[in-house]
Design a protein around this motif. Sequence first.
Motif, PDB file in Angstrom:
ATOM      1  N   UNK A  48     -32.703 -62.475 -53.300  1.00 31.32           N
ATOM      2  CA  UNK A  48     -31.344 -61.956 -53.171  1.00 31.32           C
ATOM      3  C   UNK A  48     -30.606 -61.744 -54.485  1.00 31.32           C
ATOM      4  N   UNK A  49     -31.195 -62.055 -55.615  1.00 27.82           N
ATOM      5  CA  UNK A  49     -30.485 -61.874 -56.888  1.00 27.82           C
ATOM      6  C   UNK A  49     -30.082 -60.414 -57.096  1.00 27.82           C
ATOM      7  N   UNK A  50     -30.985 -59.506 -56.820  1.00 29.86           N
ATOM      8  CA  UNK A  50     -30.668 -58.085 -56.993  1.00 29.86           C
ATOM      9  C   UNK A  50     -29.598 -57.606 -56.039  1.00 29.86           C
ATOM     10  N   UNK A  51     -29.635 -58.090 -54.806  1.00 27.44           N
ATOM     11  CA  UNK A  51     -28.632 -57.693 -53.815  1.00 27.44           C
ATOM     12  C   UNK A  51     -27.252 -58.211 -54.187  1.00 27.44           C
ATOM     13  N   UNK A  52     -27.176 -59.493 -54.577  1.00 27.15           N
ATOM     14  CA  UNK A  52     -25.887 -60.061 -54.969  1.00 27.15           C
ATOM     15  C   UNK A  52     -25.364 -59.356 -56.217  1.00 27.15           C
TER      16      UNK A  52
END
Length: 197
Positions: A48-52
């Motif tokens: 989820x790092x890219x999404x956040x």
Amino acid sequence: MKRIDALRIIADHTAELPVVVTCAASSRELAAVADRPNHLYLLDAMGLAGSVATGVALGIADTAVPKVVAVEGDGSLLMNPNVLATAGYLRPAKLLMVLLDNGVYGATGNLPTYGARIDLGDLAMAAGWTVRRAGDERELAQRLAAALTADGPTLLHTRIEVGNAPDVPKLLEHPLIIGRRFQDWLAVRTSAAEAVR
């Protein structure tokens, strides 16, 4: 180059930028290098790092904050490759993802990722990202500095060695505290940046 060496370079270039970091060893090692309120450690949130970071980049689009940096691993990105298509479609200009690619899932005994046969930089490029590559510390420092001034979404595909840094303490802070600290820092940073603008 080891992950912790790459994280030192990233920390040197991002003291005043929001940084969203993938879970496990990446978060622990970055906290050991430089634990700062501008770091949002995504504990137990693999993929989820890219999404956040995409959400943060869209949220700061009209502010003077120049960039948001996601620190992602190849195994984590493969948990959620949809972020490449999403950010490629939405085109957040202030998004930079530094992909630390060691070709394995470090938390599961170094089982290989698909990265040996699927080039994640090529996948990002196909989705509309600008892709830069780094294979050693000198290249990472140079290309990171350049990527921080480019319009995004930009992916800096960085090859690193397999293995975690020894004797790095666990990151035991509660995720709510980490999130609030980051949110408070970002609110002050965007307000200060607006006052200068």
